[in-house]
Design a protein around this motif. Structure first.
Motif, PDB file in Angstrom:
ATOM      1  N   VAL A  66     -32.902  15.262 -22.601  1.00 45.27           N
ATOM      2  CA  VAL A  66     -33.918  14.469 -23.288  1.00 45.27           C
ATOM      3  C   VAL A  66     -33.750  14.543 -24.800  1.00 45.27           C
ATOM      4  O   VAL A  66     -33.804  13.524 -25.499  1.00 45.27           O
ATOM      5  N   GLY A  67     -33.547  15.757 -25.330  1.00 47.40           N
ATOM      6  CA  GLY A  67     -33.370  15.897 -26.778  1.00 47.40           C
ATOM      7  C   GLY A  67     -32.147  15.150 -27.277  1.00 47.40           C
ATOM      8  O   GLY A  67     -32.174  14.516 -28.335  1.00 47.40           O
ATOM      9  N   GLY A  68     -31.073  15.207 -26.500  1.00 49.03           N
ATOM     10  CA  GLY A  68     -29.865  14.475 -26.884  1.00 49.03           C
ATOM     11  C   GLY A  68     -30.070  12.981 -26.851  1.00 49.03           C
ATOM     12  O   GLY A  68     -29.549  12.242 -27.692  1.00 49.03           O
ATOM     13  N   GLN A  69     -30.852  12.510 -25.888  1.00 46.57           N
ATOM     14  CA  GLN A  69     -31.141  11.083 -25.820  1.00 46.57           C
ATOM     15  C   GLN A  69     -31.938  10.634 -27.040  1.00 46.57           C
ATOM     16  O   GLN A  69     -31.672   9.578 -27.613  1.00 46.57           O
ATOM     17  N   ALA A  70     -32.924  11.432 -27.439  1.00 48.53           N
ATOM     18  CA  ALA A  70     -33.722  11.090 -28.617  1.00 48.53           C
ATOM     19  C   ALA A  70     -32.855  11.028 -29.866  1.00 48.53           C
ATOM     20  O   ALA A  70     -32.975  10.112 -30.688  1.00 48.53           O
ATOM     21  N   THR A  71     -31.965  12.009 -30.015  1.00 48.44           N
ATOM     22  CA  THR A  71     -31.070  11.999 -31.167  1.00 48.44           C
ATOM     23  C   THR A  71     -30.144  10.789 -31.133  1.00 48.44           C
ATOM     24  O   THR A  71     -29.899  10.147 -32.167  1.00 48.44           O
ATOM     25  N   SER A  72     -29.638  10.458 -29.955  1.00 46.64           N
ATOM     26  CA  SER A  72     -28.735   9.307 -29.832  1.00 46.64           C
ATOM     27  C   SER A  72     -29.441   8.011 -30.196  1.00 46.64           C
ATOM     28  O   SER A  72     -28.894   7.176 -30.921  1.00 46.64           O
ATOM     29  N   ILE A  73     -30.662   7.842 -29.711  1.00 47.81           N
ATOM     30  CA  ILE A  73     -31.418   6.629 -30.035  1.00 47.81           C
ATOM     31  C   ILE A  73     -31.712   6.578 -31.529  1.00 47.81           C
ATOM     32  O   ILE A  73     -31.640   5.513 -32.156  1.00 47.81           O
ATOM     33  N   GLY A  74     -32.030   7.744 -32.108  1.00 46.48           N
ATOM     34  CA  GLY A  74     -32.239   7.794 -33.560  1.00 46.48           C
ATOM     35  C   GLY A  74     -31.002   7.383 -34.330  1.00 46.48           C
ATOM     36  O   GLY A  74     -31.083   6.671 -35.341  1.00 46.48           O
ATOM     37  N   MET A  75     -29.822   7.794 -33.858  1.00 49.81           N
ATOM     38  CA  MET A  75     -28.575   7.398 -34.506  1.00 49.81           C
ATOM     39  C   MET A  75     -28.352   5.898 -34.391  1.00 49.81           C
ATOM     40  O   MET A  75     -27.934   5.239 -35.353  1.00 49.81           O
ATOM     41  N   ILE A  76     -28.633   5.352 -33.203  1.00 52.26           N
ATOM     42  CA  ILE A  76     -28.447   3.903 -33.014  1.00 52.26           C
ATOM     43  C   ILE A  76     -29.366   3.130 -33.946  1.00 52.26           C
ATOM     44  O   ILE A  76     -28.951   2.153 -34.593  1.00 52.26           O
ATOM     45  N   LEU A  77     -30.628   3.554 -34.046  1.00 54.19           N
ATOM     46  CA  LEU A  77     -31.569   2.878 -34.948  1.00 54.19           C
ATOM     47  C   LEU A  77     -31.132   3.030 -36.403  1.00 54.19           C
ATOM     48  O   LEU A  77     -31.260   2.091 -37.201  1.00 54.19           O
ATOM     49  N   SER A  78     -30.600   4.198 -36.754  1.00 56.28           N
ATOM     50  CA  SER A  78     -30.103   4.407 -38.128  1.00 56.28           C
ATOM     51  C   SER A  78     -28.948   3.464 -38.422  1.00 56.28           C
ATOM     52  O   SER A  78     -28.857   2.900 -39.522  1.00 56.28           O
ATOM     53  N   GLY A  79     -28.057   3.298 -37.444  1.00 55.65           N
ATOM     54  CA  GLY A  79     -26.951   2.364 -37.626  1.00 55.65           C
ATOM     55  C   GLY A  79     -27.431   0.943 -37.829  1.00 55.65           C
ATOM     56  O   GLY A  79     -26.907   0.196 -38.661  1.00 55.65           O
ATOM     57  N   LEU A  80     -28.471   0.545 -37.061  1.00 55.20           N
ATOM     58  CA  LEU A  80     -29.033  -0.793 -37.234  1.00 55.20           C
ATOM     59  C   LEU A  80     -29.647  -0.961 -38.615  1.00 55.20           C
ATOM     60  O   LEU A  80     -29.525  -2.026 -39.240  1.00 55.20           O
ATOM     61  N   VAL A  81     -30.308   0.086 -39.109  1.00 55.85           N
ATOM     62  CA  VAL A  81     -30.883   0.032 -40.455  1.00 55.85           C
ATOM     63  C   VAL A  81     -29.789  -0.186 -41.493  1.00 55.85           C
ATOM     64  O   VAL A  81     -29.937  -0.983 -42.431  1.00 55.85           O
ATOM     65  N   ILE A  82     -28.665   0.507 -41.339  1.00 57.35           N
ATOM     66  CA  ILE A  82     -27.554   0.356 -42.281  1.00 57.35           C
ATOM     67  C   ILE A  82     -26.992  -1.060 -42.212  1.00 57.35           C
ATOM     68  O   ILE A  82     -26.662  -1.668 -43.248  1.00 57.35           O
ATOM     69  N   LEU A  83     -26.874  -1.604 -41.000  1.00 57.32           N
ATOM     70  CA  LEU A  83     -26.389  -2.982 -40.863  1.00 57.32           C
ATOM     71  C   LEU A  83     -27.310  -3.954 -41.588  1.00 57.32           C
ATOM     72  O   LEU A  83     -26.849  -4.858 -42.306  1.00 57.32           O
TER      73      LEU A  83
END
Length: 565
Positions: A420-437
């Protein structure tokens, strides 16, 4: 897919649990204490006494906790957060948890230290939303042992403590042992402010399910705000990483992406700067070199006397049009007045071999020049000090960074699908990437000179878009030759119609650089109709210049393109 993952997980657990002489013989005792809070969460402390073989290399064992329940035909999903696991005399021991299907899997043990003989373990975890509501009344329904244990359990004791102040006389409880569709009731007893359940000699895969019905008001139903706060606390990485990314990007933009303030100037010039071409003007104003900017070069070069454009009949269909466009080179491509992108444009248009060409001949042969034209326009704007850095490179760098972070996040999400913790971190990374885009478009930076030139272009744009028509007509009377000079800038800004309206009384004939075959010439001329013809022509030119190259063009194919007059 979920069922497949669950089956695989159970197979792995079973193999690791029962294979060889390294298996645990039995769970001697499982003592579970469940404390229900008024918020509906349940704090659980499990004390296990497990007898491992005296010889063998077993390093870990598993607990499988159900998280999906279906009381009264409905389903109820709980969220389990394992807080701590200790062994024997409160010695911390490594553990890992993940969700698979309808269960939470907990692996306990040090991969390098074998477990031998009898050991005691204490597992502490929190069940979020452990209490659900049936017809408005709170109920605790929990499978204490789980149904996936491969080991027999000699003794199970469960103690349930309702919220403080609960009227115990109104508490109803029951428990059953379930295995392969058969159930066996378990006696329950009340002692003070708690309820006890005991069961002995549970076979592998038998589960002890406890149900405690609490009186209304003893547990507060969860509100949306409560659930939101709880999830934010558990999955904070989903929000912290994007917020941190926004803060860092804002700091970067403030230091390196923000345009400097425009220097105060008393100039009220509303005409485009004379040191940038229309293609550069369109790129400067929106920080992007578009096809409209590039194609405007045709009109600008013609107005400046470098080429002539002639509309001629065409015995074919050029994009559903029966007109072709003849281009004649008047001045040398090497003329010093030309900027690098203009020289390249003329090279692509005429091929460097002829001084006359046709749009139908250029079709399919010019597209390869477009990326180079964009690079030269960007490069020249940087060289002339209008941009601090190449805007396209800026955007590509941030887009590449964002896409890379999203890719890594997706990979981590696949890898951590049971964590679960890894999933939360992964989703946070994906959202961060979208913010950068999304932020990539804000990072190009103009210089002070670029800001000043852009402001001058915007004054010209505002004058055409919302300026007083009388003032524009007054300007046209005072500057009758400016129509050709600034027409291409008006085209880039999408305001050529307004520019034509300003010169409706001043321009009465086609300019010298634009001629129309007599059979195609209208009976009367006016500036609006001329601009409309230009737009039609630019649309055809745009499509022809961007059409992909032909793989093979034979002389016979050239004949099929039609004859020109």
């Amino acid at each position: 897919m979920r069922r497949f993952i669950l089956i695989c997980s159970l197979i792995i657990v079973s193999v690791l649990s029962v294979a060889g002489n390294a298996q645990a013989q039995s769970i001697k005792n499982l003592d579970s204490q469940l404390n229900i809070s008024a918020s509906g969460n349940v704090s659980v402390i499990e004390d296990l006494r497990i007898d491992f073989p005296p010889k063998g290399q077993r390093n870990q064992f598993y607990r499988v906790l159900p998280i999906w329940y279906e009381p009264s035909g409905d389903f109820h999903v709980v969220d389990v957060n394992v807080k701590n696991v200790v062994m024997d005399e409160n010695v911390p021991i490594p553990f890992q948890s993940w969700i698979s299907g309808r269960d939470l899997f907990l692996r306990v043990g040090d991969p390098v230290k074998p477990l031998q003989g009898e050991h005691k373990f204490r597992i502490e975890y929190e069940i979020f939303r452990g209490v659900h509501f049936v017809n408005g009344s709170p109920q605790l329904l929990i499978n204490v042992t789980g149904e996936q244990s491969p080991f027999p359990i000699e003794n199970v004791s469960v103690t349930v403590k309702p919220p403080k102040g609960t009227d115990m006389s109104r508490v109803q409880s029951s428990a059953v042992v379930d295995a392969k569709g058969k159930t066996q009731a378990v006696n329950a007893s009340k002692s003070g402010e708690s309820i006890q359940f005991n069961a002995q000699k549970l076979d592998p895969s038998q589960g002890l399910t406890v149900a405690v019905d609490l009186p209304k008001g003893s547990v507060i139903p969860h509100s949306v705000l409560f659930d939101t706060v709880a999830y934010l606390q558990k999955f904070y990485q989903v929000f912290v990483l994007p917020v941190a990314t926004v803060i860092l990007l804002s700091a970067w933009w403030w230091l390196y992406g923000r345009d400097p303030g425009e220097k105060k100037s008393e100039s009220t010039n509303t005409l485009p700067p004379n040191f940038i071409t229309p293609a550069e003007a369109g790129t400067l104003i929106d920080e992007s070199c578009d096809l409209t900017d590039i194609v405007s070069t045709v009109i600008d070069l013609a107005a400046r006397g470098f080429i002539k454009i002639r509309v001629v009949p065409y015995n074919g269909f050029l994009y559903l049009d029966t007109k072709d466009y003849e281009f004649t080179l008047i001045k040398s491509i090497q003329d010093r007045e030309l900027k690098p992108h203009e020289q390249l444009f003329l090279t692509g248009l005429f091929g460097g071999l002829s001084t006359t060409t046709y749009l139908s001949a250029v079709k399919g042969n010019f597209a390869e020049y477009i990326p180079m034209l964009k690079r030269r326009i960007y490069s020249n704007l940087v060289t002339e000090g209008l941009f601090a850095r190449d805007p396209e490179i800026d955007r590509k760098n941030f887009i590449s960074a964002g896409a890379s972070i999203i890719t890594v996040g997706v990979c981590f999400l696949v890898i951590s699908m049971y964590h679960v913790g890894g999933q939360a971190t992964s989703i946070g990374m994906i959202l961060s990437g979208l913010v950068i885009l999304l932020a990539s478009g804000a990072m190009p930076r103009r210089t002070s000179k670029g800001v000043s030139a852009c402001s001058q272009l915007k004054r010209f744009q505002r004058a055409l878009r919302s300026g007083d028509q009388n003032d524009l007509q007054k300007f046209s009377r005072e500057n009758p030759n400016a129509f050709d000079q600034y027409l291409s800038y008006a085209i880039v800004l999408g305001l050529a119609d307004r520019w034509a309206d300003a010169y409706i009384s001043e321009v009465h004939n086609y300019p010298d650089w634009y001629q129309v075959h007599p059979s195609l010439k209208p009976e009367t001329f006016d500036a609006r109709a001329f601009v409309s013809q230009l737009y039609d022509g630019l649309s055809s030119i745009n499509r022809a210049l961007t059409e992909p190259p032909y793989s093979v063009r034979s002389p016979q194919a050239n004949e099929l393109l039609g004859s020109r007059r």
